[in-house]
Design an enzyme around this catalytic site. Structure first.
Site, PDB file in Angstrom:
ATOM      1  N   SER A 103      -5.414   2.992   7.587  1.00 27.83           N
ATOM      2  CA  SER A 103      -6.122   1.739   7.945  1.00 27.83           C
ATOM      3  C   SER A 103      -7.220   1.302   6.979  1.00 27.83           C
ATOM      4  O   SER A 103      -7.818   0.244   7.184  1.00 27.83           O
ATOM      5  CB  SER A 103      -6.745   1.811   9.359  1.00 27.83           C
ATOM      6  N   GLY A 160       0.803  -1.232   0.000  1.00 34.62           N
ATOM      7  CA  GLY A 160       0.000   0.000   0.000  1.00 34.62           C
ATOM      8  C   GLY A 160       0.826   1.266   0.000  1.00 34.62           C
ATOM      9  O   GLY A 160       1.878   1.347  -0.639  1.00 34.62           O
ATOM     10  N   VAL A 161       0.376   2.242   0.758  1.00 37.23           N
ATOM     11  CA  VAL A 161       1.047   3.537   0.780  1.00 37.23           C
ATOM     12  C   VAL A 161       2.440   3.413   1.412  1.00 37.23           C
ATOM     13  O   VAL A 161       3.391   4.102   1.022  1.00 37.23           O
ATOM     14  CB  VAL A 161       0.152   4.593   1.475  1.00 37.23           C
ATOM     15  N   ASP A 162       2.557   2.503   2.365  1.00 31.58           N
ATOM     16  CA  ASP A 162       3.838   2.252   3.032  1.00 31.58           C
ATOM     17  C   ASP A 162       4.891   1.824   1.993  1.00 31.58           C
ATOM     18  O   ASP A 162       6.026   2.355   1.956  1.00 31.58           O
ATOM     19  CB  ASP A 162       3.624   1.133   4.076  1.00 31.58           C
ATOM     20  N   ILE A 179      -5.249  -2.244   3.340  1.00 36.46           N
ATOM     21  CA  ILE A 179      -4.956  -3.619   3.764  1.00 36.46           C
ATOM     22  C   ILE A 179      -5.566  -3.923   5.141  1.00 36.46           C
ATOM     23  O   ILE A 179      -6.012  -5.036   5.400  1.00 36.46           O
ATOM     24  CB  ILE A 179      -3.420  -3.818   3.761  1.00 36.46           C
TER      25      ILE A 179
HETATM   26  N1  AR6 Z   1      -0.917   7.784  -1.937  1.00 36.18           N
HETATM   27  C1  AR6 Z   1      -1.995   7.999  -1.177  1.00 36.18           C
HETATM   28  N2  AR6 Z   1      -2.760   7.016  -0.675  1.00 36.18           N
HETATM   29  C2  AR6 Z   1      -2.423   5.743  -0.987  1.00 36.18           C
HETATM   30  C3  AR6 Z   1      -1.306   5.436  -1.781  1.00 36.18           C
HETATM   31  C4  AR6 Z   1      -0.540   6.527  -2.261  1.00 36.18           C
HETATM   32  N3  AR6 Z   1       0.540   6.336  -3.001  1.00 36.18           N
HETATM   33  N4  AR6 Z   1      -1.255   4.092  -1.901  1.00 36.18           N
HETATM   34  C5  AR6 Z   1      -2.297   3.574  -1.213  1.00 36.18           C
HETATM   35  N5  AR6 Z   1      -3.002   4.576  -0.664  1.00 36.18           N
HETATM   36  P1  AR6 Z   1      -2.887   0.914   3.030  1.00 36.18           P
HETATM   37  P2  AR6 Z   1      -3.529   0.385   5.836  1.00 36.18           P
HETATM   38  C6  AR6 Z   1      -4.225   4.542   0.168  1.00 36.18           C
HETATM   39  O1  AR6 Z   1      -3.262  -0.456   2.586  1.00 36.18           O
HETATM   40  O2  AR6 Z   1      -4.902  -0.036   5.506  1.00 36.18           O
HETATM   41  C7  AR6 Z   1       1.005  -1.858   4.554  1.00 36.18           C
HETATM   42  O3  AR6 Z   1       1.448  -3.134   4.131  1.00 36.18           O
HETATM   43  C8  AR6 Z   1      -5.114   3.313   0.073  1.00 36.18           C
HETATM   44  O4  AR6 Z   1      -5.964   3.400  -1.058  1.00 36.18           O
HETATM   45  O5  AR6 Z   1      -1.655   1.504   2.453  1.00 36.18           O
HETATM   46  O6  AR6 Z   1      -3.352   1.353   6.945  1.00 36.18           O
HETATM   47  C9  AR6 Z   1       1.629  -1.457   5.877  1.00 36.18           C
HETATM   48  O7  AR6 Z   1       2.941  -1.886   6.008  1.00 36.18           O
HETATM   49  C10 AR6 Z   1      -5.874   3.408   1.370  1.00 36.18           C
HETATM   50  O8  AR6 Z   1      -6.987   4.285   1.226  1.00 36.18           O
HETATM   51  O9  AR6 Z   1      -2.713   1.025   4.626  1.00 36.18           O
HETATM   52  C11 AR6 Z   1       0.699  -2.064   6.861  1.00 36.18           C
HETATM   53  O10 AR6 Z   1       1.054  -3.426   7.096  1.00 36.18           O
HETATM   54  C12 AR6 Z   1      -4.897   4.064   2.336  1.00 36.18           C
HETATM   55  O11 AR6 Z   1      -3.844   4.581   1.530  1.00 36.18           O
HETATM   56  C13 AR6 Z   1      -0.633  -2.053   6.212  1.00 36.18           C
HETATM   57  O12 AR6 Z   1      -0.383  -1.926   4.809  1.00 36.18           O
HETATM   58  C14 AR6 Z   1      -4.302   3.094   3.340  1.00 36.18           C
HETATM   59  O13 AR6 Z   1      -4.141   1.840   2.728  1.00 36.18           O
HETATM   60  C15 AR6 Z   1      -1.409  -0.817   6.633  1.00 36.18           C
HETATM   61  O14 AR6 Z   1      -2.704  -0.915   6.119  1.00 36.18           O
END
Ligand code: AR6
Length: 489
Positions: free
Chosen positions: A120, A31-33, A123
């Site tokens: 959150s 994801g964003v991480d 994922i």
């Molecule tokens: N820019 C902005 N938002 C984004 C981007 C981006 N480049 N990429 C994804 N999002 P998530 P979580 C959005 O899954 O649910 C990781 O593996 C996405 O659409 O990134 O907090 C970490 O290491 C969503 O709306 O984070 C953790 O293990 C939001 O960011 C776990 O995922 C968060 O999605 C954290 O899960």
């Protein structure tokens, strides 16, 4: 503090800090991480490892800060959101902690602009709507929010983008701010070219906020339209009292209340006469001119605050009476009063958040029903046929006049608002119709502001607006007063 909602990739933002939705290991993930670590490079990971060595990762709900490596921002604040477990594991409280701890770290590090992803909701499967409400609520209640200049919610997916926009637009305080700023921005766009002809503006269209011109005022200067609008809103902050509203108009004229730079540089004839009458101690609703020649647009241009004041008023008779009284302080003829009434009833429909065409039709129906048992002069009512019986948006431009006559201004304002689908397009068209440019654009801008929202007003126009911080403060006082009244009802 300004709140912005954008759709896009957080790694591209040039802000003081972006927030990462990390995991407890701080070593990166999906994801964003994943995107942040990939683009930011090794420097971020190295700092995360150092933090891990010192404190053993980051607990859920907590936050840590690193620099931003190759990213355009200066810092990354990593926070660990909760994994959704059907609400059984204090997920809401933990998500609140995430936002709060990030904001606290931001303030501690003198960060002025910060971008959040929707923590959150990927994922970790936290319900998106609930997550957005928590995010907004925490920043609204954050004790040191005024130390942060701008918070951007960066939504990656359409669903989150819509959820955030719906929350922001549905917020009453936001709508008040959108309407009053929309009106003032329209006004300020028109001030430098007031009285220019349509033919001249066809050759030299206004596309930006200009300075000097007709009234020789600096860029962002609004006129009597906004001044008297703010005087009305200011008075309504202490309750509905016609004497107090009238007193504020006098204070504007003689003591520079709500002037952009401490002077009155424009005033309508009817308003000047009325202010003279108020000064003599006459009853406020008897101060305005009652003759046919007194039908300038001077009450229509300042009536917008009544839309907010009357938001919960269901009785159309009460709405009419209040609009009549407030208009009559300066403009008491039926035509001016009825023009204000149409504008307010339309504004109330727009405030419901429905489509502007549907809102227009609702306004026609509501006013049609109101007129059923009235014995108003039929000749006067007929003057409003274009607006009430037909569809004003369908008339060609040549039939739309933009003089200082109230009926022209109302028609022109509705025509611009209905025919252009952006705030910018509607107010610029209003200005470029010529003649009473500031008032046509103020009338258009008030409705367009409420409809498209503050965030749709170009930032460069807000930035140069005279006394923007004072206006913002007035909007806050006005909306919280109305919120209190609503909860007391
Ligand atoms: N820019 C902005 N938002 C984004 C981007 C981006 N480049 N990429 C994804 N999002 P998530 P979580 C959005 O899954 O649910 C990781 O593996 C996405 O659409 O990134 O907090 C970490 O290491 C969503 O709306 O984070 C953790 O293990 C939001 O960011 C776990 O995922 C968060 O999605 C954290 O899960």
């Amino acid at each position: 503090m300004i709140v912005e909602i954008v759709k896009g990739d957080i790694t591209e933002l040039k802000v003081d800090a972006i927030v990462n939705a990390a995991n407890t290991s701080l070593l990166g993930g999906g994801g964003v991480d994943g995107a942040i670590h990939r683009k930011g490079g090794k420097a971020i990971l190295d700092e995360c490892v150092q933090i891990r060595n010192k404190q053993g990762g980051c607990k859920t709900g907590e936050a840590v800060i690193t620099t931003a490596g190759n990213l355009p921002s200066k810092y990354v604040i990593h926070t660990v959101g909760p994994v959704w477990n059907n609400g059984k594991s204090r997920e809401e409280a933990l998500l609140q902690d995430c936002y709060l701890n990030v904001l606290q770290l931001a303030v501690d590090n003198d960060i002025k602009t910060i971008a959040f992803p929707n923590i959150s909701t990927g994922i970790y499967k936290f319900p998106k709507e609930l997550a957005a409400e928590i995010a907004m609520d925490v920043i609204e209640r954050f004790e040191y929010k005024e130390q942060i200049e701008k918070i951007i919610f960066v939504c990656f997916d359409d669903e989150n983008f819509k959820i955030y926009n719906d929350i922001v637009k549905g917020d009453f305080a936001y709508r008040v701010k959108s309407g009053l700023f929309g009106l003032a921005v329209g006004d300020a766009l028109g001030v430098p070219v007031e009285f220019e002809s349509r033919a001249y503006l066809k050759e030299n269209p206004v596309t930006e906020m200009l300075s000097f011109g007709t009234h020789n005022q600096p860029i962002g200067t609004w006129s009597d339209d906004s001044s008297l609008t703010f005087c009305l809103a200011e008075s309504l902050c202490t309750g509905y009292d016609l004497n107090d509203i009238a007193k504020n108009f006098v204070k504007w004229y003689s003591a520079q209340l709500w002037t952009p730079h401490g002077e009155v540089f424009d005033i309508g004839i009817a308003t000047r006469n009325a202010i003279h009458n108020i000064g003599k101690g006459e009853q406020p609703e008897l101060c305005g001119g009652q003759e046919e020649k007194d039908n300038g647009n001077g009450s229509l241009m300042r009536i917008l605050p009544l839309v907010f004041y009357l938001q919960n008023e269901k009785d159309i008779e009460v709405i009419y009476q209040k609009v009549k009284d407030v208009s009559s302080i300066t403009h008491a003829h039926f035509r001016a009063v009825f023009s204000c009434f149409i504008y307010v009833v339309y504004g109330l429909e727009i405030l419901k958040g429905i489509d502007k065409v549907e809102a227009y039709q609702n306004m026609q129906k509501r006013i049609g029903a109101f007129l059923m048992d009235k014995k108003f002069d039929a000749v006067e009512i007929k003057l409003f046929d274009r607006i009430l019986k037909n569809d004003i948006s369908k008339y060609p431009e040549i039939n739309i006049h933009s003089s200082g006559y109230v009926l022209d201004s109302l028609q022109a304002g509705l025509w611009c608002f209905l025919n252009w689908n952006t705030f910018e397009g509607a107010v610029l068209k209003a200005v470029n119709l010529g003649e009473d440019t500031d008032t046509t654009a103020a009338i258009t801008g008030g409705l367009a502001g409420i409809y498209y929202g503050f965030n749709a007003i170009p930032e460069k126009w807000i930035d140069v607006l005279a006394r923007k911080n004072n206006i913002n403060d007035l909007c806050k006082r006005f909306s919280s007063k109305l919120k209190i009244e609503k909860s007391e009802k």
